[in-house]
Design a protein around this motif. Structure first.
Motif, PDB file in Angstrom:
ATOM      1  N   ALA A 183       0.832  -1.216   0.000  1.00 16.22           N
ATOM      2  CA  ALA A 183       0.000   0.000   0.000  1.00 16.22           C
ATOM      3  C   ALA A 183       0.864   1.262   0.000  1.00 16.22           C
ATOM      4  CB  ALA A 183      -0.925  -0.001   1.216  1.00 16.22           C
ATOM      5  N   LYS A 184       2.170   1.086   0.059  1.00 16.99           N
ATOM      6  CA  LYS A 184       3.115   2.203   0.069  1.00 16.99           C
ATOM      7  C   LYS A 184       2.756   3.252   1.135  1.00 16.99           C
ATOM      8  CE  LYS A 184       4.865   1.755  -4.621  1.00 16.99           C
ATOM      9  NZ  LYS A 184       4.217   0.457  -4.959  1.00 16.99           N
ATOM     10  N   LEU A 185       2.525   2.796   2.342  1.00 17.22           N
ATOM     11  CA  LEU A 185       2.231   3.726   3.434  1.00 17.22           C
ATOM     12  C   LEU A 185       3.461   4.604   3.677  1.00 17.22           C
ATOM     13  CD1 LEU A 185       0.196   1.595   6.011  1.00 17.22           C
ATOM     14  CD2 LEU A 185      -0.590   2.863   4.010  1.00 17.22           C
ATOM     15  N   LYS A 186       3.199   5.802   4.182  1.00 15.13           N
ATOM     16  CA  LYS A 186       4.286   6.774   4.352  1.00 15.13           C
ATOM     17  C   LYS A 186       4.990   6.544   5.686  1.00 15.13           C
ATOM     18  CE  LYS A 186       1.886  10.149   1.504  1.00 15.13           C
ATOM     19  NZ  LYS A 186       0.626   9.349   1.446  1.00 15.13           N
ATOM     20  N   VAL A 187       5.709   5.431   5.739  1.00 13.47           N
ATOM     21  CA  VAL A 187       6.500   5.098   6.923  1.00 13.47           C
ATOM     22  C   VAL A 187       7.889   4.651   6.499  1.00 13.47           C
ATOM     23  CG1 VAL A 187       4.531   4.377   8.327  1.00 13.47           C
ATOM     24  CG2 VAL A 187       5.694   2.697   6.887  1.00 13.47           C
ATOM     25  N   ARG A 188       8.799   4.785   7.415  1.00 14.71           N
ATOM     26  CA  ARG A 188      10.095   4.097   7.271  1.00 14.71           C
ATOM     27  C   ARG A 188       9.923   2.810   8.089  1.00 14.71           C
ATOM     28  NH1 ARG A 188      14.575   3.384  10.140  1.00 14.71           N
ATOM     29  NH2 ARG A 188      12.884   2.451  11.330  1.00 14.71           N
ATOM     30  N   LEU A 189       9.752   1.714   7.375  1.00 12.68           N
ATOM     31  CA  LEU A 189       9.425   0.440   8.013  1.00 12.68           C
ATOM     32  C   LEU A 189      10.687  -0.368   8.297  1.00 12.68           C
ATOM     33  CD1 LEU A 189       7.017  -1.528   8.765  1.00 12.68           C
ATOM     34  CD2 LEU A 189       7.438  -2.588   6.545  1.00 12.68           C
ATOM     35  N   LEU A 214      -4.879   0.448  11.351  1.00 10.86           N
ATOM     36  CA  LEU A 214      -4.355   1.524  12.205  1.00 10.86           C
ATOM     37  C   LEU A 214      -3.236   2.288  11.478  1.00 10.86           C
ATOM     38  CD1 LEU A 214      -3.651   1.327  15.968  1.00 10.86           C
ATOM     39  CD2 LEU A 214      -1.892   2.223  14.471  1.00 10.86           C
ATOM     40  N   LEU A 215      -2.319   1.550  10.878  1.00  7.86           N
ATOM     41  CA  LEU A 215      -1.204   2.210  10.184  1.00  7.86           C
ATOM     42  C   LEU A 215      -1.706   2.954   8.939  1.00  7.86           C
ATOM     43  CD1 LEU A 215       1.613  -0.506  10.519  1.00  7.86           C
ATOM     44  CD2 LEU A 215       1.230   1.523  11.933  1.00  7.86           C
ATOM     45  N   SER A 216      -2.701   2.384   8.244  1.00  9.22           N
ATOM     46  CA  SER A 216      -3.269   3.068   7.068  1.00  9.22           C
ATOM     47  C   SER A 216      -3.885   4.397   7.465  1.00  9.22           C
ATOM     48  CB  SER A 216      -4.364   2.237   6.408  1.00  9.22           C
ATOM     49  OG  SER A 216      -3.910   0.982   6.092  1.00  9.22           O
ATOM     50  N   GLU A 217      -4.596   4.400   8.598  1.00  6.09           N
ATOM     51  CA  GLU A 217      -5.226   5.639   9.061  1.00  6.09           C
ATOM     52  C   GLU A 217      -4.173   6.690   9.419  1.00  6.09           C
ATOM     53  OE1 GLU A 217      -7.765   4.847  12.348  1.00  6.09           O
ATOM     54  OE2 GLU A 217      -9.310   3.876  11.146  1.00  6.09           O
TER      55      GLU A 217
END
Ligand code: BES
Ligand code: MN
Ligand code: ZN
Length: 460
Positions: free
Chosen positions: A268-274, A454-457
Motif C-alpha cells: 500500500a506504500k504507506l508513508k512510513v520508514r518500516l 491503524l497504520l493506514s489511518e
C-alpha cells in the motif's frame, strides 16, 4: 494465491440473497411459487449460517439463500458469509442484497477460501465473487493475500520452516518490494551483541539468526515491527509435554504476522520508514542447549536468569526490542505466541495487547473491532513487576508463582524498551483450533489486519 474477486462478470454471476429470520418472510414472498415451495420443502428459515441453493427450471443454479443473524441479535458474526466458501459449488457469485457488512463479508469469503496446499491439492471448489460497487478489490486482495502468507508460514511444518526458510520468506518479501535485507547468523549474534538470541538458538543444528528488513523513505515516521520467530518450541531442557509440544510449529506465528503486516504496508506504500526484525531460532534440546538457572547478559546489559528455558520467546524478543529501541522509533510493535496464559485468559480468538499509550490503545481496540480481527487490552500491571526479581541477576525470565503469565511476560519485555515513542505488544495464538466462518482450522493471521488499518489511518 489468485484473488477470488472478479471485477467483470457481475451480470452472469449467481446472486446470493442474505436473509434473517425477520427479513425472510418478505424475501420469501418475493420468490416464484416454485422457489417458495422448494424453500419450504427444505425447511429453510434463514437461521444464521443456513444455506439453500435454489434451482432454475433448467437445472442450473438460480440463486443462493443464506441466513444471517437478525439486525437486533446480541452478537452478529460479520464473517458469517465466509462459510459460503465451504458449501458453494465452483462458480462466480454476487451479493443480491447487502449483508450486515459487505466489505467484511467479501473479505470473509476470501479468507474462508484459504486452503493449505503445500503438500496436497485443495479439496474446496473455486468460489469467486463479483464485488459490489464501492468495494476496493485491490485493497481486499491485499489483506487476503497477507493473511494467506501468514497462514502458509504458520501451517508449514518445522522441517520445512526452520530459521533458514523463515529468513528466505522475509528475503523474498524484501526483494518484491525493494526493501533492504540482512541477517545476523550463528556466532555473529555473539559478536554483534545479541546474546539471548544466540543462547536460545544454539542447541539446534539449524543456526539462529536475526532477520532484518528495512523499507521506505528515511524521513518518514519510523515504524518497527518485531516478531517472535521460534520455528519449533520443544521447551528446551525444561521440555514440554507431548500435548504441549504438538502445535509448536506455530511458534513463529508472531514472525508470520509481522511479515503479513509488512507486506500490506509496503504494498500500500504507506508513508512510513518500516523496519522488520525477526529473531529466528529453534528452541531445541541438545548437549549445547542453554539450561535452567543459566545467567546471560542481554544486549541491553540487563542480566537475565533462566527460570525456565520454555520462556524463550521473551528472551529473543528482548534482544530484538533493545536493538529496535536504539534508534528511538516512533512506533514499536512486537507480536509473538508468547504464553499459554494468554490463551487461558482470553481464549484462542482474542489475543491480549499491551501498551501505555492511551491513544494508541483506543485506536487498536477500534481498528480490531472494525476489521473483525479481535484484540483485547490487558494491563502492564506495575505491582507485578517485582515478580521478575532474581536473586542472582537483574531479572528472571519465568516468574514461578504461576499467576498472570501473559502480564508478567509483557512486563519482562517492557524492561527492554526505553526510548521508543510508543510501544505495543501483542501476545497472539496464531491458530484456529476448529474451523469457523472465514477462519479455516490451522495457522491464523491475528492482529495484522487490525494493525494494518491503524497504520493506514495514521500513515496512508
Ligand atoms: N510458545 C510458548 C507459549 C504458547 C504455548 C503459546 C501454547 C501458545 C500455545 C512459550 O514459549 C512458552 O512455552 N511459554 C511458557 C512460559 C512459562 C514457562 C513461563 C508458558 O506459557 O507456559
Ligand atoms: Mn516456550
Ligand atoms: Zn515459545
Amino acid at each position: 494465491m489468485p484473488s477470488i474477486f472478479d471485477t467483470a462478470a457481475a451480470s452472469s454471476a449467481i446472486p446470493i440473497t442474505f436473509a434473517t429470520t425477520s427479513t425472510w418472510p418478505a424475501i420469501r414472498d418475493g420468490l416464484s411459487d416454485e422457489a417458495r415451495r422448494f424453500a419450504t420443502a427444505n425447511g429453510f428459515a434463514a437461521k444464521p449460517g443456513a444455506c439453500l441453493i435454489l434451482p432454475a427450471p433448467d437445472g442450473q443454479i438460480a440463486q443462493v439463500l443464506f441466513g444471517l443473524e437478525d439486525e437486533t441479535a446480541k452478537h452478529k458474526d460479520l464473517f458469517r458469509p465466509g462459510a459460503l466458501a465451504g458449501v458453494l459449488p465452483a462458480g462466480t457469485y454476487r451479493f443480491a442484497n447487502t449483508p450486515h457488512d459487505a466489505r467484511l463479508a467479501a473479505l470473509a469469503l476470501a479468507l474462508g477460501s484459504y486452503r493449505f496446499t503445500r503438500y496436497r491439492k485443495a479439496d474446496a471448489p473455486d468460489v469467486r465473487l463479483a464485488l459490489p460497487d464501492g468495494l476496493d478489490a485491490a485493497e481486499l486482495a491485499r489483506v487476503a493475500d497477507a493473511a494467506t502468507l501468514a497462514r502458509d508460514l504458520v501451517n508449514t511444518p518445522s522441517n520445512d520452516m526452520g530459521p533458514v526458510e523463515l529468513a528466505l520468506a522475509a528475503q523474498q518479501l524484501a526483494e518484491r518490494h525493494g526493501a533492504r535485507f540482512r541477517c545476523v547468523v550463528g556466532d555473529e549474534l555473539v559478536q554483534q551483541n545479541f546474546p539471548l538470541i544466540h543462547a536460545v538458538g544454539m542447541a539446534s543444528t539449524r543456526a539462529p539468526r536475526l532477520i532484518e528488513l528495512l523499507w521506505g523513505d528515511p524521513t518518514h515516521p519510523k515504524v518497527t515491527l518485531v516478531g517472535k520467530g521460534v520455528c519449533f518450541d520443544s521447551g528446551g531442557l525444561d521440555l514440554k509435554t507431548s500435548s504441549g509440544m504438538l502445535l509448536m510449529k506455530k511458534d513463529m506465528g508472531g514472525a508470520a504476522n509481522v511479515l503479513a503486516l509488512a507486506q500490506m504496508v509496503m504494498d500500500a506504500k504507506l508513508k512510513v520508514r518500516l523496519r522488520v526484525l525477526i529473531p529466528a531460532v529453534e528452541n531445541a534440546v541438545s548437549g549445547c542447549a542453554f539450561r535452567p538457572l543459566d545467567v546471560f547478559a542481554s544486549r541491553k546489559g540487563i542480566t537475565v536468569e533462566i527460570g525456565n528455558t520454555d520462556a524463550e520467546g521473551r528472551l529473543i524478543l528482548a534482544d530484538a526490542l533493545a536493538y529496535a529501541d536504539e534508534e528511538t522509533p516512533d512506533l514499536l510493535i512486537d507480536m509473538g505466541t508468547l504464553t499459554g496464559a494468554a490463551r487461558v485468559a482470553l481464549g484462542p480468538e482474542l489475543p491480549p495487547f499491551y501498551t501505555q499509550d492511551e491513544a494508541l490503545a483506543a485506536d487498536v481496540a477500534r481498528c480490531a473491532a472494525a476489521e473483525n480481527d479481535p484484540l483485547w487490552r490487558m494491563p502492564l500491571w506495575a505491582p507485578y513487576d517485582s515478580w521478575l526479581d532474581s536473586k542472582v541477576a537483574t531479572i528472571n525470565n519465568a516468574p514461578s508463582n504461576g499467576f498472570a503469565g501473559s502480564i508478567t511476560c509483557a512486563l519482562f519485555l517492557q524492561r527492554f524498551v526505553a526510548q521508543a515513542k510508543s510501544w505495543l505488544h501483542l501476545d497472539i495464538y496464531a491458530w484456529t483450533p476448529s474451523s469457523k466462518p472465514g477462519r479455516p482450522e490451522g495457522g491464523e493471521c491475528q492482529g495484522a489486519r487490525a494493525l494494518y488499518k491503524l497504520l493506514s489511518e495514521r500513515y496512508g
